[in-house]
Design an enzyme around this catalytic site. Sequence first.
Site, PDB file in Angstrom:
ATOM      1  N   SER A 210      28.656  -5.655  83.821  1.00  0.00           N
ATOM      2  CA  SER A 210      29.645  -4.573  83.913  1.00  0.00           C
ATOM      3  C   SER A 210      31.079  -5.087  83.712  1.00  0.00           C
ATOM      4  O   SER A 210      31.974  -4.771  84.503  1.00  0.00           O
ATOM      5  CB  SER A 210      29.523  -3.808  85.234  1.00  0.00           C
ATOM      6  OG  SER A 210      28.220  -3.309  85.416  1.00  0.00           O
TER       7      SER A 210
ATOM      8  N   TYR B 205      14.854  -0.893  84.208  1.00  0.00           N
ATOM      9  CA  TYR B 205      15.647   0.030  83.392  1.00  0.00           C
ATOM     10  C   TYR B 205      14.718   1.020  82.686  1.00  0.00           C
ATOM     11  O   TYR B 205      13.838   0.635  81.907  1.00  0.00           O
ATOM     12  CB  TYR B 205      16.503  -0.716  82.353  1.00  0.00           C
ATOM     13  CG  TYR B 205      17.516  -1.695  82.930  1.00  0.00           C
ATOM     14  CD1 TYR B 205      17.959  -1.607  84.251  1.00  0.00           C
ATOM     15  CD2 TYR B 205      18.049  -2.719  82.143  1.00  0.00           C
ATOM     16  CE1 TYR B 205      18.876  -2.511  84.773  1.00  0.00           C
ATOM     17  CE2 TYR B 205      18.975  -3.624  82.663  1.00  0.00           C
ATOM     18  CZ  TYR B 205      19.373  -3.509  83.984  1.00  0.00           C
ATOM     19  OH  TYR B 205      20.290  -4.412  84.483  1.00  0.00           O
TER      20      TYR B 205
ATOM     21  N   ARG C  45      31.768  -0.685  84.171  1.00  0.00           N
ATOM     22  CA  ARG C  45      30.886   0.438  83.815  1.00  0.00           C
ATOM     23  C   ARG C  45      31.616   1.466  82.966  1.00  0.00           C
ATOM     24  O   ARG C  45      31.439   2.670  83.118  1.00  0.00           O
ATOM     25  CB  ARG C  45      30.287   1.078  85.075  1.00  0.00           C
ATOM     26  CG  ARG C  45      29.475   0.101  85.915  1.00  0.00           C
ATOM     27  CD  ARG C  45      28.842   0.772  87.112  1.00  0.00           C
ATOM     28  NE  ARG C  45      28.268  -0.209  88.031  1.00  0.00           N
ATOM     29  CZ  ARG C  45      26.999  -0.647  87.987  1.00  0.00           C
ATOM     30  NH1 ARG C  45      26.189  -0.166  87.091  1.00  0.00           N
ATOM     31  NH2 ARG C  45      26.557  -1.535  88.854  1.00  0.00           N
ATOM     32  N   GLY C  46      32.469   0.980  82.096  1.00  0.00           N
ATOM     33  CA  GLY C  46      33.169   1.857  81.146  1.00  0.00           C
ATOM     34  C   GLY C  46      34.559   2.262  81.597  1.00  0.00           C
ATOM     35  O   GLY C  46      35.386   2.680  80.789  1.00  0.00           O
TER      36      GLY C  46
ATOM     37  N   LEU D 262      33.221  -4.151  81.716  1.00  0.00           N
ATOM     38  CA  LEU D 262      34.144  -3.036  81.445  1.00  0.00           C
ATOM     39  C   LEU D 262      34.235  -2.112  82.664  1.00  0.00           C
ATOM     40  O   LEU D 262      34.683  -0.977  82.550  1.00  0.00           O
ATOM     41  CB  LEU D 262      33.661  -2.240  80.219  1.00  0.00           C
ATOM     42  CG  LEU D 262      33.520  -3.054  78.934  1.00  0.00           C
ATOM     43  CD1 LEU D 262      32.804  -2.254  77.845  1.00  0.00           C
ATOM     44  CD2 LEU D 262      34.898  -3.495  78.440  1.00  0.00           C
TER      45      LEU D 262
END
Length: 327
Positions: free
Chosen positions: A202, A56, A206-207, A204
Amino acid sequence: MEYRILGNTGIQLSAIGLGCMGMNHAYGIPDDEASIATLEKSIELGINFWDTADMYAGGRNEALISKVLKPNRQKVFIATKFGFHNDASGKLCFDGSPAYMKKAVEASLKRLQTDVIDLYYAHRVDQSIPVEEMVGAMSDLVKEGKVRYLGLSEASVNSIKRAVAVHPITAIQSEYSILSREIEQDVLPLCESLGISLVAFSPLSRGLMTSTVDSDQLSENDFRKKLPRYQGAYAQNNQQLAEGFAQIAKAKQCSPAQLAIAWVLSKSPSIIPIPGTKRPKYLVENAGAVQIQLSADDFEQIETLIQTYPNIGDRYNDTFNQFVDKY
Ligand SMILES: NC(=O)c1ccc[n+]([C@@H]2O[C@H](COP(=O)([O-])OP(=O)(O)OC[C@H]3O[C@@H](n4cnc5c(N)ncnc54)[C@H](OP(=O)(O)O)[C@@H]3O)[C@@H](O)[C@H]2O)c1
């Protein structure tokens, strides 16, 4: 906060962890000040399980979180991962070899400013060497006191079975959300039967499930822009799906993010979701998901919604699908 036991370790981790990836990698514009405030807030809320990886932001994610980790080392259970890197031409590669791992762990320890990593994952199962070789070398890191527990990310049932024959696997980290359910078939039941925690990344989507992502507005360097779910007809389908989901959440007097995380939590006591955020406000909201109970009617409404908008799209593009475990 509520707590769940990590695998067979007896260690209590917050039922909701903190995904740190998006703090300076993959999503939106990095905001170090907000990220530091989020990490500090996490400690205040009793969220004691942080997730990062050496890839990352090319290591800067580990370096960023070390600023809050170091003064709070006893309060946080830190998980990181190794294996992904870019070659000289910039191409994404995976290396799970013992030689690569030995260097990677030293680099992560240094960036995290700690002398031990609590949970060390292979970010993928290296398809070019036997899984036994990779896990065998990981178990050497445990013997050397550099890492405490081992995990695999996105491993298949076959790889998990072969891995546990070499060394106990404490956690499997896989994508799991209302939109990504592949692991329900076999990986989750296997984890439950072996006493392995399933760390849901993830959660969510990825939102997407928060109904705050407009696919057309994502910046060119946002990772999601490359994924099928954020493109064309899939994006339109998912926008409508998310709006429908927000209506269900509203009727339950919670936020869509809370309902999405509560759904993941409700699926098994072996699951620990790690929603990602760089904002204290979202962190507090997400922590509230432990209070939400879903009724049979809620589950049914969510299933009906998925059936109404089935054109969700793949979770990965070809570049990332090549790393999916085929063992
Ligand atoms: N093992 C793997 O291969 C792998 C792959 C992906 C992720 N992960 C790990 O899993 C963690 C979580 O996954 P993720 O970050 O990909 O996806 P996620 O948790 O499903 O979603 C994160 C996104 O949702 C937004 N968000 C969070 N809470 C929100 C709320 N209450 N309301 C509105 N939006 C909200 C975040 O926004 P902001 O960024 O603006 O806060 C971010 O854009 C990562 O941080 C990473 O540590 C692992």
